[in-house]
Enzyme design. Structure first.
Site, PDB file in Angstrom:
ATOM      1  N   ILE A 103      35.599  41.437  42.559  1.00 56.52           N
ATOM      2  CA  ILE A 103      36.943  41.973  42.836  1.00 56.52           C
ATOM      3  C   ILE A 103      37.928  41.550  41.749  1.00 56.52           C
ATOM      4  CG2 ILE A 103      38.750  42.226  44.575  1.00 56.52           C
ATOM      5  CD1 ILE A 103      36.692  41.376  46.698  1.00 56.52           C
ATOM      6  N   THR A 160      39.385  36.750  53.477  1.00 53.86           N
ATOM      7  CA  THR A 160      38.449  37.693  54.075  1.00 53.86           C
ATOM      8  C   THR A 160      38.711  37.858  55.572  1.00 53.86           C
ATOM      9  OG1 THR A 160      36.123  37.868  54.715  1.00 53.86           O
ATOM     10  CG2 THR A 160      36.885  35.679  54.210  1.00 53.86           C
ATOM     11  N   ASP A 161      38.275  38.981  56.123  1.00 54.75           N
ATOM     12  CA  ASP A 161      38.381  39.178  57.579  1.00 54.75           C
ATOM     13  C   ASP A 161      37.370  38.312  58.337  1.00 54.75           C
ATOM     14  OD1 ASP A 161      36.031  40.559  56.914  1.00 54.75           O
ATOM     15  OD2 ASP A 161      36.619  42.440  57.864  1.00 54.75           O
ATOM     16  N   GLU A 162      36.416  37.719  57.588  1.00 57.25           N
ATOM     17  CA  GLU A 162      35.361  36.951  58.273  1.00 57.25           C
ATOM     18  C   GLU A 162      35.912  35.686  58.927  1.00 57.25           C
ATOM     19  OE1 GLU A 162      31.626  36.856  56.163  1.00 57.25           O
ATOM     20  OE2 GLU A 162      32.163  38.670  55.072  1.00 57.25           O
ATOM     21  N   TYR A 174      30.491  29.951  54.920  1.00 58.44           N
ATOM     22  CA  TYR A 174      31.390  30.723  54.046  1.00 58.44           C
ATOM     23  C   TYR A 174      32.730  30.975  54.732  1.00 58.44           C
ATOM     24  CZ  TYR A 174      33.569  34.887  51.995  1.00 58.44           C
ATOM     25  OH  TYR A 174      34.486  35.780  51.466  1.00 58.44           O
ATOM     26  N   LYS A 199      36.541  29.538  53.902  1.00 59.35           N
ATOM     27  CA  LYS A 199      37.681  30.423  53.597  1.00 59.35           C
ATOM     28  C   LYS A 199      38.808  30.184  54.607  1.00 59.35           C
ATOM     29  CE  LYS A 199      38.040  33.223  50.822  1.00 59.35           C
ATOM     30  NZ  LYS A 199      38.487  33.190  49.413  1.00 59.35           N
ATOM     31  N   GLY A 240      23.235  33.361  62.876  1.00 58.33           N
ATOM     32  CA  GLY A 240      24.666  33.458  63.248  1.00 58.33           C
ATOM     33  C   GLY A 240      25.324  34.746  62.800  1.00 58.33           C
TER      34      GLY A 240
HETATM   35  P1  NAD Z   1      32.297  37.005  43.459  1.00 59.77           P
HETATM   36  O1  NAD Z   1      31.309  36.041  44.019  1.00 59.77           O
HETATM   37  O2  NAD Z   1      31.821  38.293  42.898  1.00 59.77           O
HETATM   38  O3  NAD Z   1      33.141  36.299  42.307  1.00 59.77           O
HETATM   39  C1  NAD Z   1      33.619  34.990  42.412  1.00 59.77           C
HETATM   40  C2  NAD Z   1      34.032  34.526  41.011  1.00 59.77           C
HETATM   41  O4  NAD Z   1      34.564  33.194  41.129  1.00 59.77           O
HETATM   42  C3  NAD Z   1      32.874  34.475  40.018  1.00 59.77           C
HETATM   43  O5  NAD Z   1      33.255  35.052  38.785  1.00 59.77           O
HETATM   44  C4  NAD Z   1      32.614  32.974  39.858  1.00 59.77           C
HETATM   45  O6  NAD Z   1      32.091  32.631  38.589  1.00 59.77           O
HETATM   46  C5  NAD Z   1      34.005  32.400  40.088  1.00 59.77           C
HETATM   47  N1  NAD Z   1      33.963  31.006  40.535  1.00 59.77           N
HETATM   48  C6  NAD Z   1      33.174  30.488  41.513  1.00 59.77           C
HETATM   49  N2  NAD Z   1      33.378  29.149  41.590  1.00 59.77           N
HETATM   50  C7  NAD Z   1      34.337  28.839  40.667  1.00 59.77           C
HETATM   51  C8  NAD Z   1      34.968  27.627  40.287  1.00 59.77           C
HETATM   52  N3  NAD Z   1      34.663  26.456  40.872  1.00 59.77           N
HETATM   53  N4  NAD Z   1      35.890  27.663  39.287  1.00 59.77           N
HETATM   54  C9  NAD Z   1      36.197  28.840  38.678  1.00 59.77           C
HETATM   55  N5  NAD Z   1      35.620  30.011  38.993  1.00 59.77           N
HETATM   56  C10 NAD Z   1      34.699  30.015  39.980  1.00 59.77           C
HETATM   57  O7  NAD Z   1      33.359  37.227  44.624  1.00 59.77           O
HETATM   58  P2  NAD Z   1      34.148  38.555  45.038  1.00 59.77           P
HETATM   59  O8  NAD Z   1      33.289  39.353  45.923  1.00 59.77           O
HETATM   60  O9  NAD Z   1      34.766  39.143  43.824  1.00 59.77           O
HETATM   61  O10 NAD Z   1      35.284  37.897  45.952  1.00 59.77           O
HETATM   62  C11 NAD Z   1      36.515  37.467  45.370  1.00 59.77           C
HETATM   63  C12 NAD Z   1      37.394  36.893  46.456  1.00 59.77           C
HETATM   64  O11 NAD Z   1      37.633  37.887  47.449  1.00 59.77           O
HETATM   65  C13 NAD Z   1      36.776  35.706  47.193  1.00 59.77           C
HETATM   66  O12 NAD Z   1      37.794  34.768  47.444  1.00 59.77           O
HETATM   67  C14 NAD Z   1      36.242  36.310  48.490  1.00 59.77           C
HETATM   68  O13 NAD Z   1      36.254  35.349  49.529  1.00 59.77           O
HETATM   69  C15 NAD Z   1      37.261  37.404  48.732  1.00 59.77           C
HETATM   70  N6  NAD Z   1      36.778  38.575  49.490  1.00 59.77           N
HETATM   71  C16 NAD Z   1      35.646  39.234  49.113  1.00 59.77           C
HETATM   72  C17 NAD Z   1      35.239  40.357  49.803  1.00 59.77           C
HETATM   73  C18 NAD Z   1      34.012  41.135  49.388  1.00 59.77           C
HETATM   74  O14 NAD Z   1      33.626  42.085  50.111  1.00 59.77           O
HETATM   75  N7  NAD Z   1      33.379  40.835  48.275  1.00 59.77           N
HETATM   76  C19 NAD Z   1      35.995  40.824  50.896  1.00 59.77           C
HETATM   77  C20 NAD Z   1      37.162  40.129  51.255  1.00 59.77           C
HETATM   78  C21 NAD Z   1      37.540  39.005  50.528  1.00 59.77           C
HETATM   79  P1  TYD Z   2      27.043  41.375  52.914  1.00 62.35           P
HETATM   80  O1  TYD Z   2      27.212  42.362  51.815  1.00 62.35           O
HETATM   81  O2  TYD Z   2      26.286  40.114  52.648  1.00 62.35           O
HETATM   82  O3  TYD Z   2      28.510  41.064  53.462  1.00 62.35           O
HETATM   83  P2  TYD Z   2      28.975  40.176  54.743  1.00 62.35           P
HETATM   84  O4  TYD Z   2      27.832  39.498  55.325  1.00 62.35           O
HETATM   85  O5  TYD Z   2      29.918  39.225  54.098  1.00 62.35           O
HETATM   86  O6  TYD Z   2      29.623  41.157  55.671  1.00 62.35           O
HETATM   87  O7  TYD Z   2      26.333  42.093  54.142  1.00 62.35           O
HETATM   88  C1  TYD Z   2      26.890  43.212  54.771  1.00 62.35           C
HETATM   89  C2  TYD Z   2      26.057  43.516  55.999  1.00 62.35           C
HETATM   90  O8  TYD Z   2      24.745  43.911  55.583  1.00 62.35           O
HETATM   91  C3  TYD Z   2      25.859  42.320  56.908  1.00 62.35           C
HETATM   92  O9  TYD Z   2      25.863  42.756  58.265  1.00 62.35           O
HETATM   93  C4  TYD Z   2      24.494  41.788  56.534  1.00 62.35           C
HETATM   94  C5  TYD Z   2      23.746  43.057  56.148  1.00 62.35           C
HETATM   95  N1  TYD Z   2      22.701  42.874  55.126  1.00 62.35           N
HETATM   96  C6  TYD Z   2      21.409  43.372  55.368  1.00 62.35           C
HETATM   97  O10 TYD Z   2      21.108  43.964  56.431  1.00 62.35           O
HETATM   98  N2  TYD Z   2      20.469  43.207  54.391  1.00 62.35           N
HETATM   99  C7  TYD Z   2      20.730  42.551  53.215  1.00 62.35           C
HETATM  100  O11 TYD Z   2      19.813  42.400  52.359  1.00 62.35           O
HETATM  101  C8  TYD Z   2      22.070  42.055  52.985  1.00 62.35           C
HETATM  102  C9  TYD Z   2      22.411  41.341  51.701  1.00 62.35           C
HETATM  103  C10 TYD Z   2      23.010  42.254  53.975  1.00 62.35           C
END
Ligand code: NAD
Ligand code: TYD
Length: 334
Positions: free
Chosen positions: A12, A122-124, A148, A152, A274
């Site tokens: 993101i 996150t909504d989690e 996780y 958060k 979980g």
């Molecule tokens: P991601 O795992 O793709 O990226 C995380 C980045 O943070 C990576 O580039 C990593 O190198 C960097 N990082 C990790 N530890 C670090 C540290 N100690 N110091 C500096 N950099 C560090 O994550 P994402 O999916 O892009 O998520 C970004 C944010 O959005 C997170 O805070 C996550 O909780 C939140 N979020 C993600 C989602 C989703 O669907 N991916 C949804 C809602 C919120």
């Molecule tokens: P994920 O992308 O890991 O996001 P989150 O668990 O944070 O919502 O997973 C999205 C949904 O997909 C979640 O219900 C777990 C499921 N999932 C699978 O069924 N198979 C997989 O290999 C993965 C990675 C996730």
């Protein structure tokens, strides 16, 4: 305006950097990222030689690194985190360090220099919903259920405490599941697409596949964050979602259809420990107060994402093989 983006080499964060540098020609960005397995500088290659963009390889838990970067920035936009639930089940330690301590270290620096701070969450943190429950909103009680989401949730509480205790100018957003370009292939939608493009690899569906997620195209999330840092009310939280609740198995079948594959590719596997059953977000607050709503429907977004992965095969192949981490070493010699 100079933005300090933490975790900008991740999914993101890198989409957000593209969004800001394209939209605001006068803005500068510092991207601090330690480049874990999830950080990939290939995502940002087009900005490498742009004078408005600077990359610093650094750890957000390191107060020495963080202090000087926060001092020279106007706004901190905090994405950096360990973000994958399955990894938090296998090894929670690093989630506590990065997500809790890292946020704390950033907040301390922001307090020292009184900087505007936006926290991405996150909504989690709200836990899990039953099929008939109302979606999460800003008043939902926290009930995290994985290491996780607990880490958060803890970081969210710290951020709010700095507003109440020190009047730090913070905002916070809790977003539902994102998908789109640069999403690591460990995340569900990227995993399904890349396994199918690779050919031969089954789609691992956890449990009965009837868990529900509320999917949002990543650019819509970036637009919401942009709005909040410019027009959000200090101290407030905004819930962001896609109004696109779907069962996981629906997502798999849709992508199979888009790629012309059949359901023999599906493999039901052991459920996640979980496993939260359902997430859904009511985003009325940001819609009514700041005028945001998702622009990309799930059907459009999935098509765009499939095309992106088809056109960027070397990107995801390098991620899957781990080769992308060699790019940084070549580029920066470390
Ligand atoms: P991601 O795992 O793709 O990226 C995380 C980045 O943070 C990576 O580039 C990593 O190198 C960097 N990082 C990790 N530890 C670090 C540290 N100690 N110091 C500096 N950099 C560090 O994550 P994402 O999916 O892009 O998520 C970004 C944010 O959005 C997170 O805070 C996550 O909780 C939140 N979020 C993600 C989602 C989703 O669907 N991916 C949804 C809602 C919120
Ligand atoms: P994920 O992308 O890991 O996001 P989150 O668990 O944070 O919502 O997973 C999205 C949904 O997909 C979640 O219900 C777990 C499921 N999932 C699978 O069924 N198979 C997989 O290999 C993965 C990675 C996730």
């Amino acid at each position: 305006m100079k933005l300090l983006i933490t975790g900008g080499a991740g999914f993101i964060g890198s989409n957000f950097i593209h969004h800001i540098l394209k939209k605001y020609p006068e803005y500068q960005i510092i991207n601090v990222d330690i480049l874990t397995y999830a950080g990939n500088l290939e995502n940002l290659r087009i900005w490498e030689n742009d004078a408005r963009y600077r990359f610093v390889k650094g750890d957000i838990t390191d107060s020495v690194v963080v202090d000087s970067l926060v001092a020279e920035s106007d706004v901190v936009v905090h994405f950096a985190a360990e973000s994958h639930v399955d990894r938090s089940i296998a090894n929670p330690y690093v989630f506590i360090d990065t997500n809790i301590k890292g946020t704390f270290v950033l907040l301390e620096a922001a307090r020292k220099y009184n900087k505007r701070f936006h926290h991405i969450s996150t909504d989690e943190v709200f836990g899990t919903l039953g099929p008939k429950d109302a979606p999460f909103d800003e008043n939902t009680k926290y009930d995290p259920r994985s290491p996780y989401s607990a880490s958060k949730a803890s970081s969210d509480h710290l951020v709010r405490s700095y507003f109440h205790t020190y009047a730090l100018p913070i905002t916070l957003s809790n977003c539902s599941n994102n998908y789109g370009p640069f999403a690591h292939p460990e995340k569900f939608i990227s995993l399904v697409i890349t396994n199918l493009l690779e050919g031969g690899e089954q789609i691992p569906v956890y449990g009965d596949g009837l868990q529900v997620r509320d999917w949002l195209y990543v650019e819509d999330h970036c637009k919401a964050i942009d709005l909040i840092i410019h027009t959000g009310v200090i101290g407030e939280t905004y819930c962001i979602g896609g109004k696109s609740e779907r069962e996981n198995i629906w997502i798999v079948k849709k992508i199979l259809e888009l790629l012309g594959k059949d359901e023999s590719m599906i493999e039901y596997v052991k459920d996640r420990a979980g496993h939260d059953r359902r997430y859904a977000i009511d985003y009325s607050k940001i819609e009514h107060e700041l005028g945001w709503h998702p622009e990309v429907t799930l059907e459009e977004g999935l098509k765009k994402t499939v095309v992106w992965f088809q056109e960027n095969e070397s990107w995801w192949k390098n991620v899957k093989s781990g080769d992308y981490q060699e790019y940084y070493k070549k580029q920066y010699g470390k």
